[in-house]
Design an enzyme around this catalytic site. Structure first.
Site, short mmCIF file in Angstrom:
data_model
loop_
_atom_site.label_atom_id
_atom_site.label_comp_id
_atom_site.label_asym_id
_atom_site.label_seq_id
_atom_site.Cartn_x
_atom_site.Cartn_y
_atom_site.Cartn_z
N ASP A 12 42.53 47.68 23.85
CA ASP A 12 41.22 47.77 24.51
C ASP A 12 40.98 49.03 25.34
O ASP A 12 40.49 48.96 26.47
CB ASP A 12 41.00 46.53 25.41
CG ASP A 12 40.97 45.23 24.62
OD1 ASP A 12 41.07 45.27 23.38
OD2 ASP A 12 40.85 44.17 25.25
N LYS A 109 38.00 41.64 18.60
CA LYS A 109 38.22 40.29 19.14
C LYS A 109 37.11 39.94 20.12
O LYS A 109 36.43 40.81 20.64
CB LYS A 109 39.59 40.21 19.82
CG LYS A 109 39.82 41.22 20.94
CD LYS A 109 41.27 41.25 21.34
CE LYS A 109 41.52 42.20 22.49
NZ LYS A 109 40.90 41.79 23.75
N CYS A 154 44.67 41.31 28.79
CA CYS A 154 44.78 41.44 27.33
C CYS A 154 46.14 41.98 26.88
O CYS A 154 46.67 41.53 25.86
CB CYS A 154 43.64 42.29 26.80
SG CYS A 154 42.03 41.47 27.04
#
Length: 199
Positions: A12, A109, A154
């Site tokens: 990310d 996601k 994450c």
């Protein structure tokens, strides 16, 4: 160059998680150069990308709630976040300095409106998988190095899931940044308990 059974998973590294973004992680942009340099060591490089539709159920604005409050979802407690990484937005784009040339796969996601997704491997129901594990196994990957944002969410969830799935996982903490020290302490404990190496 590392062995073909090693893979780098970059979590990310998106504008909304970097300074100036809607869910900025302090110092998030400082690790881009180091991640780019690390990519050169790996034959398999994967990026993950938060990819939420507008009005996602994990957004505080969808509930008329305060950001960072917690609500109950069918799959358990859910932190409600500021709107971030909305599909097609600048915030959802990767940091402009991130080198995407060595990347073979991008895992998107959080695109299902009803469920959030922290991990690179599973949605937050812990059942719906992203297909990443199958891809890595087909490539003969056994060891994972993880970097990125955010270390306490994450990166943490991805590392723990990777270890549970039987991969040997190392998190390069110098190339990751956390949202808060409080949640980072719990994340470190959980990662170590799952057999994740922290370097």
């Amino acid at each position: 160059m590392r062995n073909a059974s090693d893979a780098l998973i970059v979590i990310d590294m998106q504008n909304d998680f970097c300074p100036g973004g809607n869910l900025a992680v302090e110092g998030g942009d400082e690790i881009v150069g180091g991640i780019n340099a690390l990519m050169a060591e790996f034959q398999t490089v994967v990026l993950t990308q938060d990819w939420h539709p507008a009005g996602h159920s994990s957004f505080a604005s969808s509930h008329g709630a305060e950001p960072f409050s917690v609500t109950e979802m069918p799959y358990g407690p859910q932190v409600l976040w500021p709107d971030h990484c909305i599909q097609g937005s600048r915030g959802a784009e990767f940091h402009p300095d991130l080198n995407q040339n060595p990347v073979q796969m991008i895992v998107r996601k959080g695109f299902r409106p009803e469920i959030d997704s922290y991990s690179a491997f599973f949605e937050n129901d812990r059942e719906t998988n992203t297909g990443l594990a199958g891809y890595l196994r087909m490539r003969g990957v056994e060891r994972l190095t993880m970097v990125g944002l955010a270390l306490d969410y994450c990166v943490n969830y991805s590392a723990v899931d990777g270890a549970k799935l039987g991969f040997e996982v190392t998190v390069e903490t110098s190339l990751s940044r956390a949202i808060s020290e409080e949640s980072l302490a719990a994340a470190r404990e959980g990662m170590l308990a799952a057999g994740v190496a922290l370097s």
